[in-house]
Structures are given as structure tokens and as C-alpha cells.
Design a protein around this motif. Sequence first.
Motif, mmCIF file in Angstrom:
data_model
loop_
_atom_site.group_PDB
_atom_site.id
_atom_site.type_symbol
_atom_site.label_atom_id
_atom_site.label_comp_id
_atom_site.label_asym_id
_atom_site.label_seq_id
_atom_site.Cartn_x
_atom_site.Cartn_y
_atom_site.Cartn_z
ATOM 1 N N UNK A 87 0.955 -1.288 -0.089
ATOM 2 C CA UNK A 87 0.137 -0.030 0.019
ATOM 3 C C UNK A 87 0.906 1.370 0.039
ATOM 4 N N UNK A 88 0.232 2.289 -0.403
ATOM 5 C CA UNK A 88 1.032 3.289 -0.059
ATOM 6 C C UNK A 88 0.971 4.013 1.401
ATOM 7 N N UNK A 89 2.137 4.769 1.782
ATOM 8 C CA UNK A 89 2.364 4.801 3.090
ATOM 9 C C UNK A 89 1.974 6.111 3.615
ATOM 10 N N UNK A 90 0.771 6.173 4.476
ATOM 11 C CA UNK A 90 0.090 7.674 4.478
ATOM 12 C C UNK A 90 0.842 8.428 5.608
ATOM 13 N N UNK A 91 1.816 7.842 6.329
ATOM 14 C CA UNK A 91 2.592 8.570 7.420
ATOM 15 C C UNK A 91 2.461 7.820 8.451
ATOM 16 N N UNK A 92 3.278 8.187 9.438
ATOM 17 C CA UNK A 92 3.132 7.556 10.949
ATOM 18 C C UNK A 92 2.279 8.274 12.210
ATOM 19 N N UNK A 93 2.162 9.513 12.014
ATOM 20 C CA UNK A 93 1.340 10.465 12.942
ATOM 21 C C UNK A 93 -0.061 10.095 12.990
ATOM 22 N N UNK A 94 -0.472 9.566 14.053
ATOM 23 C CA UNK A 94 -1.579 9.218 14.362
ATOM 24 C C UNK A 94 -2.451 10.098 15.310
ATOM 25 N N UNK A 95 -3.867 10.300 15.226
ATOM 26 C CA UNK A 95 -4.570 11.164 16.117
ATOM 27 C C UNK A 95 -4.311 10.718 17.247
ATOM 28 N N UNK A 96 -4.141 9.593 17.751
ATOM 29 C CA UNK A 96 -3.914 9.222 19.296
ATOM 30 C C UNK A 96 -2.712 9.964 19.676
ATOM 31 N N UNK A 97 -1.705 10.512 18.921
ATOM 32 C CA UNK A 97 -0.596 11.141 19.511
ATOM 33 C C UNK A 97 -0.794 12.529 19.477
ATOM 34 N N UNK A 98 -1.877 13.098 19.304
ATOM 35 C CA UNK A 98 -2.274 14.537 19.410
ATOM 36 C C UNK A 98 -2.763 14.795 20.592
ATOM 37 N N UNK A 99 -1.972 15.909 21.365
ATOM 38 C CA UNK A 99 -2.691 16.289 22.572
ATOM 39 C C UNK A 99 -3.660 17.613 22.817
ATOM 40 N N UNK A 100 -3.478 18.213 21.541
ATOM 41 C CA UNK A 100 -4.142 19.529 21.442
ATOM 42 C C UNK A 100 -5.737 19.474 21.155
ATOM 43 N N UNK A 101 -6.625 19.755 22.115
ATOM 44 C CA UNK A 101 -7.902 19.484 22.165
ATOM 45 C C UNK A 101 -8.513 20.342 20.828
ATOM 46 N N UNK A 102 -8.032 21.264 20.615
ATOM 47 C CA UNK A 102 -8.569 22.123 19.549
ATOM 48 C C UNK A 102 -8.282 21.407 18.183
ATOM 49 N N UNK A 103 -7.086 20.818 17.982
ATOM 50 C CA UNK A 103 -6.664 19.957 16.949
ATOM 51 C C UNK A 103 -7.688 18.810 16.591
ATOM 52 N N UNK A 104 -7.750 18.040 17.894
ATOM 53 C CA UNK A 104 -8.535 16.844 17.909
ATOM 54 C C UNK A 104 -9.875 16.987 17.475
ATOM 55 N N UNK A 105 -10.309 18.278 18.020
ATOM 56 C CA UNK A 105 -11.693 18.640 17.546
ATOM 57 C C UNK A 105 -11.891 18.730 16.096
ATOM 58 N N UNK A 106 -10.802 19.522 15.449
ATOM 59 C CA UNK A 106 -11.068 19.755 14.034
ATOM 60 C C UNK A 106 -10.813 18.165 13.233
ATOM 61 N N UNK A 107 -10.022 17.585 13.849
ATOM 62 C CA UNK A 107 -9.788 16.226 13.076
ATOM 63 C C UNK A 107 -11.093 15.410 13.325
ATOM 64 N N UNK A 108 -11.625 15.471 14.617
ATOM 65 C CA UNK A 108 -12.779 14.566 14.630
ATOM 66 C C UNK A 108 -14.013 14.912 13.831
ATOM 67 N N UNK A 109 -14.268 16.241 13.651
ATOM 68 C CA UNK A 109 -15.435 16.489 12.716
ATOM 69 C C UNK A 109 -14.849 16.196 11.332
ATOM 70 N N UNK A 110 -13.551 16.283 10.844
ATOM 71 C CA UNK A 110 -13.567 15.597 9.506
ATOM 72 C C UNK A 110 -13.509 14.242 9.339
ATOM 73 N N UNK A 111 -13.280 13.366 10.426
ATOM 74 C CA UNK A 111 -13.552 11.959 10.370
ATOM 75 C C UNK A 111 -15.056 11.651 10.421
ATOM 76 N N UNK A 112 -15.855 12.661 11.229
ATOM 77 C CA UNK A 112 -17.528 12.417 10.987
ATOM 78 C C UNK A 112 -17.989 12.467 9.597
ATOM 79 N N UNK A 113 -17.488 13.768 9.021
ATOM 80 C CA UNK A 113 -17.870 14.021 7.592
ATOM 81 C C UNK A 113 -17.327 12.705 6.772
ATOM 82 N N UNK A 114 -16.174 12.281 6.978
ATOM 83 C CA UNK A 114 -15.567 11.046 5.889
ATOM 84 C C UNK A 114 -16.513 10.002 6.271
ATOM 85 N N UNK A 115 -16.800 9.774 7.481
ATOM 86 C CA UNK A 115 -17.648 8.425 7.766
ATOM 87 C C UNK A 115 -19.062 8.466 6.976
#
Length: 319
Positions: free
Chosen positions: A112-140
Amino acid sequence: MWAHLNHYLPDDPAYSDAMRRVMARLGDYAAAIVEPLKARPMSATLVCATNRRIEVRITTATTHLLLVIAPDSNLAHEVFFLRMLAAHDLPAPRLITHDLSCTSVPFTYALETYPGSLTLASLNDAALVRVAGRKIGRVLRRIHRIEAPGFGAPTSAGRWSASTWREALAHWLEQRNFDAQAEAVLGSDLAVALRSATLDHPALACAQPRVVHGAIEPSRVVISAGESVQLEGLVRPEAPVGGDPLFDLAYALSSCQSPVFRRSVLEGYEAGGTLTAEHYARLDRLRLLIDVAYAFEMGDPAVLAGLPAAVMARLGELS
């Protein structure tokens, strides 16, 4: 450049026979898979190794690739999921090649192509987690519009593992030894009540299977982060990959996830349309099932001691 990947594992019950055999010749197998593709690899790095999944990052002059090997299982569910997302231009690794027949090598694999190694689990910034979570919800929400040809997961031969959603859910629970653990931890009567309110309840019926990821959680979301956060891909899907879309949402909203992740995923999901009362009722039953399965998997004595009372309370709250 491949020999360093060969690892001889000790005779330990933690390692399956299949994993020991693959790891002993991992470099040879990787060379046999990658070199015919003329990819001109420069280096290869072992990323992870478990009985179910081995990952090797292959670096070329221009990109990274990921070789995924399933020593003790098969990758048909992952191949299906990645194909579906690629067909709809949704964020996930792209398949380069795969083999589910075990003819050229004694295991199923995917490159497969390699998308990177940084996962959302390693992110501690609540504001960025909120942005990512909304994007995940829209993609789902977009993923869940895609019809699947069956329930559960495809086999290597292309047949689907279940004829109904209830059967697919039952198989998911069987893989986790759910019934035996429920009997031991909850007692017979409460285990029966839990099953009646979840697996056997008519509210969980699903007539049309849709594509699902099967294990939505921060560790399976690859991102890139700076002033904002970009969603690079949903990775490592698990069976079921065909079924009720609310299973994905229930997994993302399970009690083991952070409140900010749960809220933001739901916000993003409902941006595509508000869930009905019927949806929420079904979601509550699926969340209860997933929460109990997770508690069994973690095995925390304190959590298990309080589980019967917690399950009774939640059963009383179900509509």
C-alpha cells in the motif's frame, strides 16, 4: 538490504507458529514481493509485528510504501475497504498490489501507499483533535453511503462471511469470547438480559449492508498536523467491513474514547444530516455492546468489578 528483516523468534506461546515462520524469512519474502515491481527500494524498516499483522515500510527515492502481511489471518477485508475508498476518492492508503491466494508466498499480503506515522492518538491539542474529529465524522458519513455486497467481511475467495447483520455481529462477539466472559463477569441472568437488549433485539436489524471501517479510533486515523490538522487516511480496518453504519459511529463514541473525540466525530457526522430518535436508540444499544466488549478485552479488575451495576443501569436507560 533485506537480510536485517529476518528475525528468529523464541519458542514462546506469545508467538504463533505462522508468525515465527514469516519473521524468520521476512527479508526474503519482502524482496520476493517488492523487487519484481521495479520500485527501486533504498531501505526497509520493520514497523510492527504481531500474530495478525506485520508491517514493513519500504523507502524508495521518491516515496514510502507499506508492506502488510497477515501471518495468522487474511487481508481480504482490508483490500475490500481500501478499494471502496479509492473508488470514491476518500482518504485511505491506496493499494499497489496484493495477493490473497497464498500461492507465491505462504500468507496474504498487500502493498500500500504509506500515509505517514502520525496518528490522531498522539495529538494532545484538544482544538486540533476537535477539528480532526469533525473531519472523521464527515468522511464516515460519505463512506456509509457506499453499499456493500454483503455482511461481515469477504473471504479470500470473495464470498461474504455472514448472511445477516445479526450473524456478522455474533461473529464479532465470538472472536472476543464474549459469551463466556459475560457469563463469568455478569452472571447468567444479566448476560441474557444484555444479549436480549443488543444482539437479539429487533432494533439492531439492518437490511442493507454499507461499507464500514469496523474499528474507528484515534490510533487508526493518520493525520498531518501544523497550524491545522489534515486527515491523511483511515487505516487498519477490521471486520466487519460490511454492515450497519451505526456500528462505526458507536465504536467512535464508545466510552474508551475521549469526550472531545466523541463530540467532534458526532458533530461532523450529523453535519450530513441529523440522526433520528430511532438511530439514537440503535446507537445506544451498539455502544453498550462495544463498551462491554472493550471492558472484557482490557480486563481491568476495578472496571470488571463495577461492570454488572453499570450494565444494569444502562439497560434501564435504553428506550
